[in-house]
Write an enzyme that holds these catalytic residues in place. Structure first.
Site, short mmCIF file in Angstrom:
data_model
loop_
_atom_site.label_atom_id
_atom_site.label_comp_id
_atom_site.label_asym_id
_atom_site.label_seq_id
_atom_site.Cartn_x
_atom_site.Cartn_y
_atom_site.Cartn_z
N LYS A 1 43.32 36.51 40.93
CA LYS A 1 44.15 36.06 42.05
C LYS A 1 45.59 35.96 41.54
O LYS A 1 45.92 35.10 40.72
CB LYS A 1 43.72 34.69 42.59
CG LYS A 1 42.40 34.70 43.36
CD LYS A 1 41.23 34.49 42.47
CE LYS A 1 39.93 34.44 43.29
NZ LYS A 1 38.74 34.48 42.43
N HIS B 1 35.38 25.08 44.73
CA HIS B 1 35.62 26.45 44.28
C HIS B 1 36.63 26.48 43.15
O HIS B 1 36.96 27.54 42.62
CB HIS B 1 36.12 27.31 45.46
CG HIS B 1 36.13 28.77 45.19
ND1 HIS B 1 37.30 29.46 44.87
CD2 HIS B 1 35.14 29.69 45.19
CE1 HIS B 1 37.01 30.74 44.69
NE2 HIS B 1 35.71 30.91 44.86
N ASP C 1 41.76 16.83 25.84
CA ASP C 1 42.50 15.89 24.99
C ASP C 1 43.95 15.66 25.41
O ASP C 1 44.82 15.41 24.55
CB ASP C 1 42.47 16.36 23.53
CG ASP C 1 41.09 16.24 22.91
OD1 ASP C 1 40.21 15.60 23.51
OD2 ASP C 1 40.88 16.80 21.81
N HIS D 1 38.24 40.03 40.08
CA HIS D 1 38.13 38.66 40.59
C HIS D 1 39.44 37.89 40.40
O HIS D 1 39.51 36.69 40.63
CB HIS D 1 36.97 37.95 39.86
CG HIS D 1 36.50 36.70 40.50
ND1 HIS D 1 36.62 35.46 39.91
CD2 HIS D 1 35.90 36.47 41.71
CE1 HIS D 1 36.10 34.54 40.69
NE2 HIS D 1 35.68 35.11 41.79
N ASP E 1 59.46 38.82 43.06
CA ASP E 1 60.72 39.15 42.37
C ASP E 1 60.73 38.86 40.88
O ASP E 1 61.79 38.71 40.27
CB ASP E 1 61.89 38.40 43.03
CG ASP E 1 62.22 38.92 44.42
OD1 ASP E 1 61.74 40.01 44.77
OD2 ASP E 1 62.97 38.22 45.15
N LYS F 1 38.44 26.21 39.54
CA LYS F 1 38.07 26.63 38.19
C LYS F 1 39.15 26.15 37.23
O LYS F 1 40.34 26.42 37.44
CB LYS F 1 37.98 28.16 38.07
CG LYS F 1 37.16 28.86 39.14
CD LYS F 1 38.05 29.44 40.19
CE LYS F 1 37.37 30.45 41.10
NZ LYS F 1 36.03 30.24 41.49
#
Length: 410
Positions: free
Chosen positions: A152, A329, A336, A150, A157, A331
């Protein structure tokens, strides 16, 4: 994957100095960060720069500019690939770069892309000089079928790395979304933290491809020391193959250690007992705990199950907001004003216990202020849920209870 790591000739940065520096400012946080580093094998390093993207369209435009600058290699790893403007534009640039001698590799999750990307599509990439392999191919039923990639990741380079919640599909840049405005977030980093993401990709690629990544392809870019100047970052990944569920543990520790507030973005809310208890206890002792959720569901059963957690959380003092323009979508979480976690991890059973995920912990970085401003802006477009909203009759509660039994499968 473990075998691939053992046979890789690489050396990550030494994060001990950064942990010592962090310990001087916040010993409790340093303990948690060191635990993450020890459990995953990835160090905390000084951050050169970080850029936050509040929607996929912003990251898409920036990503294309950086891909055009590629001289040595492009590594991409995504849960979902789908032909359209986003993916096709990226592939066109990659194909041009491959023709110039740049080493271009793409990995995608076979099950995650089962309805959007085929083996025939992958073979077409090969015709363009782009190496492509599926993660954990969906060939037959096996015990690891639920352990999906899952993550991404996009690395160019060894100079820049992108991550977050955004896949290479048009709905992530608000083209053809069936669920209203698609709210997602991502980020770009420069400096030594890019090395962590590069090695994440190398491990998985070398585990699933016979065309190993040569160390001399990436080694030179890793010899450059980061200058720092924008706080610290610890990019790491979760693995269901190890005993500790790292993100689940760290989110719990953030909630227990917070003094003022902890705010979360998540599209799904299916909490295990320990993290659920951490939310309850933090809110009850007066910490400002907020969760921003979608206002329009992409999966109705999952959405109903997520809402089944609302009542107990709201009773404890957790504030829950639903994004009225569409689907969230995104996340991430912030604590603080000093700490943020951004990546691919949802607050659900699959992300926290079954999937391979990646995240970055940011400390004392400018990206934290930008992230906070985005959460507040998004909250202004949300409806706060109340106890009145959570009322259910007998059969409604029964259905919710049954759904919770199947939460690990949803």
């Amino acid at each position: 994957i473990t075998k691939a790591r053992l046979h890789m000739d690489y050396e990550l940065s030494d994060g001990e100095k950064c942990i010592v520096e962090l310990e001087r400012e916040d010993k409790r946080l340093a303990q948690s960060v060191k635990r993450i580093s020890d459990a995953t094998g990835f160090p905390m390093v000084k951050l050169d720069s970080a850029e936050y993207f509040s929607v996929g369209e912003e990251m898409f435009a920036d990503m294309c500019k950086e891909l055009e600058k590629a001289e040595k290699y492009i590594f991409a790893e995504y849960f979902i690939l789908q032909n359209g403007k986003f993916l096709n534009t990226v592939v066109d640039i990659m194909a041009k770069k491959a023709a110039q001698g740049v080493d271009v590799r793409i990995m995608y999750d076979d099950l995650g892309s089962i309805a959007t990307y085929s083996l025939a599509d992958a073979l077409k990439l090969g015709e363009k000089g782009i190496k492509c392999v599926p993660f954990n191919p969906f060939l037959f039923i096996k015990s690891q079928l639920n352990n999906r990639d899952h993550r991404k990741i996009m690395v160019v380079d060894g100079r820049v790395a992108y991550s977050g919640g955004i896949n290479l599909s048009d709905e992530y840049i608000n083209i053809g979304s069936k669920y209203g405005h698609w709210k997602d977030i991502g980020f770009k980093i420069t400096g030594e933290g890019v090395k962590n993401y590069t090695y994440m990709f190398m491990e998985f690629w070398n585990a699933f491809s016979n065309d190993m990544i040569p160390h001399d392809l990436v080694g030179e870019s890793f010899e450059k020391e980061g200058k720092g100047g924008d706080g610290y970052v610890l990019p790491y990944y979760d693995s269901p193959m190890v005993d500790e569920n790292v993100s689940n543990t760290f989110f719990s520790e953030m909630l227990y250690a917070a003094s003022n507030y902890v705010w979360f973005y998540t599209p799904y809310l299916m909490l295990g007992d320990s993290l659920f208890d951490a939310f309850i206890r933090a809110a009850k002792r007066g910490v400002d705990v907020r969760i921003i959720m979608p206002g329009i569901a992409d999966k109705k059963v999952v959405f109903r199950l997520s809402r089944s957690y609302y009542r107990q959380l709201i009773e404890a003092g957790v504030k829950i907001y639903e994004y009225t323009p569409g689907f969230v979508h995104a996340k991430g979480c912030i604590c603080d004003d000093k700490l943020a976690v951004l990546g691919s991890v949802n607050l659900d059973y699959r992300s926290l216990f079954l999937h391979f995920e990646c995240s970055s912990i940011f400390y004392d970085s400018s990206i934290i202020k930008t992230f906070k401003a985005d959460i507040l802006e998004t909250q202004s477009k949300c409806r706060q849920r109340t106890l009145e909203d959570t009322k259910r009759g007998f059969f409604g509660r029964l259905i919710d209870g049954v759904l919770r039994i199947f939460a690990p499968l949803l």
